[in-house]
Design an enzyme around this catalytic site. Structure first.
Site, mmCIF file in Angstrom:
data_model
loop_
_atom_site.group_PDB
_atom_site.id
_atom_site.type_symbol
_atom_site.label_atom_id
_atom_site.label_comp_id
_atom_site.label_asym_id
_atom_site.label_seq_id
_atom_site.Cartn_x
_atom_site.Cartn_y
_atom_site.Cartn_z
ATOM 1 N N ASP A 13 -1.838 0.231 -7.238
ATOM 2 C CA ASP A 13 -1.270 -0.654 -6.221
ATOM 3 C C ASP A 13 -2.061 -1.940 -6.018
ATOM 4 O OD1 ASP A 13 0.607 1.362 -5.812
ATOM 5 O OD2 ASP A 13 -0.662 2.345 -4.314
ATOM 6 N N LYS A 16 0.080 -5.191 -9.643
ATOM 7 C CA LYS A 16 0.443 -5.384 -11.063
ATOM 8 C C LYS A 16 1.828 -6.015 -11.200
ATOM 9 C CE LYS A 16 -0.385 -0.944 -11.591
ATOM 10 N NZ LYS A 16 -1.107 -0.635 -10.350
ATOM 11 N N LYS A 18 3.515 -7.971 -9.250
ATOM 12 C CA LYS A 18 3.554 -9.402 -8.916
ATOM 13 C C LYS A 18 3.000 -10.249 -10.068
ATOM 14 C CE LYS A 18 1.508 -12.701 -5.730
ATOM 15 N NZ LYS A 18 0.354 -12.895 -4.861
ATOM 16 N N GLY A 40 4.985 2.337 -8.620
ATOM 17 C CA GLY A 40 5.846 1.574 -7.719
ATOM 18 C C GLY A 40 5.333 0.149 -7.741
ATOM 19 N N HIS A 41 6.042 -0.741 -8.399
ATOM 20 C CA HIS A 41 5.577 -2.119 -8.592
ATOM 21 C C HIS A 41 6.486 -3.077 -7.837
ATOM 22 C CE1 HIS A 41 3.524 -0.848 -12.642
ATOM 23 N NE2 HIS A 41 3.059 -0.205 -11.592
ATOM 24 N N GLN A 215 -0.493 2.752 -12.504
ATOM 25 C CA GLN A 215 -1.655 3.378 -11.865
ATOM 26 C C GLN A 215 -2.883 2.466 -12.019
ATOM 27 O OE1 GLN A 215 0.378 5.777 -14.095
ATOM 28 N NE2 GLN A 215 1.539 5.563 -12.208
ATOM 29 N N LEU A 323 -6.418 -11.379 -1.041
ATOM 30 C CA LEU A 323 -7.542 -12.018 -0.350
ATOM 31 C C LEU A 323 -7.137 -12.354 1.093
ATOM 32 C CD1 LEU A 323 -10.443 -13.233 -0.813
ATOM 33 C CD2 LEU A 323 -9.294 -15.430 -1.052
#
Ligand code: GDP
Ligand code: IMO
Ligand code: MG
Length: 428
Positions: A13, A16, A18, A40-41, A215, A323
């Site tokens: 999570d 990836k 994005k 889950g991307h 993952q 960030l």
């Protein structure tokens, strides 16, 4: 051209989806090479929030070919649902025209899900991932290539034995297996192929391909925090292999890391926070699992984890994400090592029991202000269009990036400051 690999360097999570969506703009193929719908991307485009579990995140780019590679485990019903959702959202069904499924990929069948439903120890996603990989290793799995040669009677007998041995109440019947095999074959016949050859040909033509990891390194079956891991090799070594191309094609490996750390499921996380700062990260970062909706556990950035991930993967670039979520914290901590039994250590212990005895050693950095999603998006636009790069960020945020970079020893080439596709700042 060569292949670019995008990998999570923590417990998943990291963002990836994005990054793959952004880079796919200039790629001709995006391939998944391991895992299944435990992934889950998320891709956010304005007010559209897209969540992919099996479909490669490059689906958002119409020109991009998509591969579900050899090393994957695929639940055909979930794939069908995702494709239908894509079509319902105005997309064209890509199956067989730009989405191809490896004939070598293994099929998740309902009994795999029943078996995974018994898990209490690992906190799996319950999607049948572990049992499907177990059958693969035991050489009793069913691959897409095997569909025409299936023997439903023998399959039902074996599956029911596995279910009863595991103490599972559910059973399967020969008739339903026959129906399922026929349905899978019909639904996906135009898409099942030797996908490694497609990718190899693309590379020979000088095209750019992206291998999309699922993952993260700490969930890798060999290199993660075993046994609290997933059942596949999530790392660079498997990216080419699981996609059906040789590892020499892989030149660029982008490690994605959050500016802090999260974990879903069981297993120790040394920097996990149980205080207001942890609450801040969870609330501001919307840290809920994309697949199961479970609350993600949050903690400070862990350099021990990151160094481990870098040793295994040899990152050529780092993409730092989220960030913005640190905004509003008075101080930000970075874990630079662990204390275990009175000794300072800098490498991840192999044993999960030993990891539980590790407590983090921190350095502290000053925080920066809390800004709204729109304000961060504005900063990203300004930084990218005015050629400011990271220098358009608050000074304390720049210091934090520099510190992480010196600790990791790999250049941070982009920084995420919001979920939106455009909320990423590229280094100049
Ligand atoms: P993946 O599994 O690595 O693709 O990541 P997920 O999609 O499961 O989780 C990442 C979450 O963070 C998603 O909700 C993203 O929309 C969101 N996200 C990604 N990058 C950023 C970022 O830089 N800032 C913020 N605030 N959210 C981000
Ligand atoms: P993405 O690709 C975060 C975790 C589960 C559990 C362990 C084993 O979105 O980063 P499994 O169902 O794979 O047997 O579960 O791994 N897990 C993930 N955690 N992100 C993921 O994928 C994950 N996929 C599996 O929570 O702890
Ligand atoms: Mg995810």
């Amino acid at each position: 051209m060569s292949a670019t690999v995008i990998l999570g360097s923590q417990w998943g999570d990291e963002g990836k989806g994005k990054l793959v969506d952004r880079l796919a703009e200039s790629a001709t193929w995006v391939a998944r090479f391991q895992g299944g719908n435990n992934a889950g991307h998320t891709v956010v485009i304005g007010d559209r929030i897209l969540k992919f579990h099996l479909l490669p995140s490059g689906i958002t780019r119409e020109e991009c070919g998509l591969v579900l590679g050899d090393g994957m485990v695929i639940d055909p019903w979930v794939l069908d649902r995702e494709l239908n959702d894509w079509v319902a959202g105005g997309g064209k069904d890509p199956a067989g025209s730009r989405l191809f499924i490896s004939a070598r990929a293994h099929i998740i069948l309902p009994y795999h899900r029943y078996l995974d439903g018994l898990d209490k120890k690992i906190g799996t996603t319950g999607r049948g991932i572990g049992p499907t990989y177990a059958d693969k290793i035991n050489r009793i799995g069913i691959r897409f290539a095997d569909l025409p040669h299936c023997n439903p009677e023998a399959m039902a007998e074996r599956q029911n034995l596995q279910l009863s041995n595991a103490g599972c109440e559910q059973r399967v019947t020969v008739d339903e297996l026959k129906e399922q095999i026929e349905w899978i074959s019909n639904r996906f016949s135009s898409a099942i192929t030797n996908t490694g050859v497609l990718l190899d040909n693309a590379l020979k033509l000088g095209e750019k391909i992206i291998l999309e990891g699922a993952q993260g390194c700490l969930l890798d079956i060999d290199q993660g925090t075993y046994p609290f891991v997933t059942s596949s090799i999530t790392s660079r070594g498997n990216a080419g292999h699981g996609a059906g191309i040789h590892p020499g094609h892989v030149e660029d490996v982008i490690g994605i890391t959050k500016a802090y750390i999260t974990r879903v499921g069981h297993g120790h996380m040394p920097t996990e926070l149980f205080d207001d700062d942890g609450e801040h990260l969870g609330v501001v970062g919307h840290e809920f699992g994309t697949t199961t909706g479970r609350k993600r556990r949050c903690g400070w950035f862990d350099a021990v984890v990151m160094r481990h991930a870098n040793r295994i993967n040899g990152f050529t670039q780092i993409a730092l994400t989220k960030l913005d979520v640190l905004g509003g914290l008075e101080e930000i901590k970075i874990c630079i090592g662990y204390e275990m039994d009175g000794q300072e250590i800098h490498e991840l212990p192999a044993s999960a029991i030993d990891l539980e005895r590790c407590s983090p050693i921190y350095i502290t950095m000053p925080g920066f202000p809390l800004l709204s999603t729109e304000e961060w998006l504005g900063i990203a636009e300004k930084c990218n269009t005015n050629g400011l790069g990271f220098t358009g960020l608050p000074a304390a945020a720049q210091n934090y990036i520099s510190k992480l970079e010196s600790i990791i020893g790999v250049e941070i080439t982009s920084v995420g400051v919001g979920p939106d596709r455009d909320a990423t700042i590229d280094r100049v």
